[in-house]
Design an enzyme around this catalytic site. Structure first.
Site, PDB file in Angstrom:
ATOM      1  CE  LYS A  53     -41.462 -66.996 106.274  1.00  0.00           C
ATOM      2  NZ  LYS A  53     -41.575 -67.458 104.884  1.00  0.00           N
ATOM      3  CD  GLN A  97     -44.518 -67.505 102.744  1.00  0.00           C
ATOM      4  OE1 GLN A  97     -43.608 -66.839 103.218  1.00  0.00           O
ATOM      5  NE2 GLN A  97     -44.665 -68.790 103.044  1.00  0.00           N
ATOM      6  CG  ASP A 120     -36.996 -67.519 100.933  1.00  0.00           C
ATOM      7  OD1 ASP A 120     -37.014 -68.013 102.080  1.00  0.00           O
ATOM      8  OD2 ASP A 120     -37.998 -67.003 100.395  1.00  0.00           O
TER       9      ASP A 120
HETATM   10  N1  GUN Z   1     -43.256 -71.406 101.546  1.00  0.00           N
HETATM   11  C1  GUN Z   1     -42.990 -72.441 102.368  1.00  0.00           C
HETATM   12  N2  GUN Z   1     -41.750 -72.322 102.899  1.00  0.00           N
HETATM   13  C2  GUN Z   1     -41.237 -71.191 102.395  1.00  0.00           C
HETATM   14  C3  GUN Z   1     -39.989 -70.527 102.588  1.00  0.00           C
HETATM   15  O1  GUN Z   1     -39.080 -70.966 103.309  1.00  0.00           O
HETATM   16  N3  GUN Z   1     -39.837 -69.362 101.899  1.00  0.00           N
HETATM   17  C4  GUN Z   1     -40.797 -68.873 101.085  1.00  0.00           C
HETATM   18  N4  GUN Z   1     -40.536 -67.740 100.440  1.00  0.00           N
HETATM   19  N5  GUN Z   1     -41.957 -69.460 100.892  1.00  0.00           N
HETATM   20  C5  GUN Z   1     -42.172 -70.613 101.553  1.00  0.00           C
END
Ligand code: GUN
Length: 287
Positions: A53, A97, A120
């Site tokens: 990311k 995350q 998100d």
């Molecule tokens: N963990 C697995 N997929 C995601 C996601 O799309 N966003 C976040 N913040 N954590 C994750």
């Protein structure tokens, strides 16, 4: 018949290129999209995702700030950090995350993120907005799946869409997005009876169960579109999806690979949401 492979990596690269141009234009207007990335603990998969990311941000020209916290960080400390980021005008989007360590309540953390910075799309207000057809931030993985389907010229209207998996992050919002495009949607899960029959009825099949190669070609309707959201690492380190690619690609009309399918699209959608957040905050354009 061999299925058309839906190349998420290629489409994501195109979207990232467009976003880069957009960020350059925004910078001219003194708008600097910035993403705060919060990671707690030492989960190896989370570290890989967070790095990907941050790399995407840097390629596009989005500023990124990492907050890497110890495994034993308290819920209160994490909430305090989020409040600080909520009030920091430099920060457009906040990503925490998941998963978080067991002693931290994920719902409380998600609830503490400002809905205008919830890139998100996990906050209950943003989930509600999606539900009533007025989304503010689309959750990244389902949004990426939709872009991949629609950009590939696949029609959803009236089709039997089967989503296998009912998580808040993927399965549930995925079903709502397919419904919003007039799909006829079934959600299957671990308690579903006759799951094989339901999977076989799908014109569009979304696999988001988290079980390596759970769905085989013999379970899939001839000509179906198969979207594999799974990312499973086998003992030999090989990465596979929730669908057995080799057998499925002999039956499906189109299929996403793992890696190179949905994964890159998820990150592209996060970048899109971050740019959107920055613009919305500058314009004071929030509903
Ligand atoms: N963990 C697995 N997929 C995601 C996601 O799309 N966003 C976040 N913040 N954590 C994750």
């Amino acid at each position: 018949m061999t299925a058309r492979v839906l190349n998420g990596k290629e489409l994501a690269t195109k979207i990232r290129g467009e976003l880069k141009t957009k960020v350059e234009e925004l910078n001219e207007k003194d708008i600097f999209p910035a993403l705060a990335v919060v990671i707690v603990g030492n989960d190896a998969a989370s570290r890989v995702y967070v790095n990907a990311k941050k790399r995407a941000c840097s390629e596009i020209g989005i500023l990124s700030y990492e907050y890497a916290l110890d495994e034993d960080t308290t819920e209160q400390d994490l909430i305090e950090l989020i409040h600080k980021l909520n009030n920091d005008h430099k920060i457009s989007g906040i990503l925490v995350q998941l998963p978080l360590p067991k002693h931290i309540n994920e719902d409380k953390i998600i609830n503490s993120i400002d809905i205008k910075k919830d890139v998100d799309g996990f906050h209950p207000v943003n989930v509600g907005k999606l539900m009533i057809g007025n989304p503010q931030f689309l959750p990244c993985t389902p949004a990426g799946v939709m872009e991949l389907i629609l950009e590939s010229g696949i029609d959803i209207s009236g089709k039997e869409c089967v989503v296998v998996g009912r998580s808040n992050i993927v399965g549930k919002p995925m079903a709502i997005l397919l419904l919003s495009k007039n799909g006829t949607v079934t959600i299957c899960h671990s308690k579903t009876e006759n799951i094989e029959e339901k999977i076989k009825s799908a014109d569009i099949l979304i696999a988001a169960v988290g079980k390596p190669e759970f769905i085989k070609g013999s379970s899939i309707k001839k000509g179906a579109v198969v979207i594999d959201v799974g990312v499973n690492r086998l003992e030999d380190k090989k990465l596979v999806g929730d669908v057995e690619f080799e057998s499925a690609s002999k039956v499906a009309s189109a299929i996403t690979p793992v890696p190179g399918g949905v994964g890159p699209m998820t990150i592209a959608m996060l970048m899109k949401n971050t740019v959107k957040a920055a613009v919305m905050q500058k314009e004071g354009n929030m509903s």
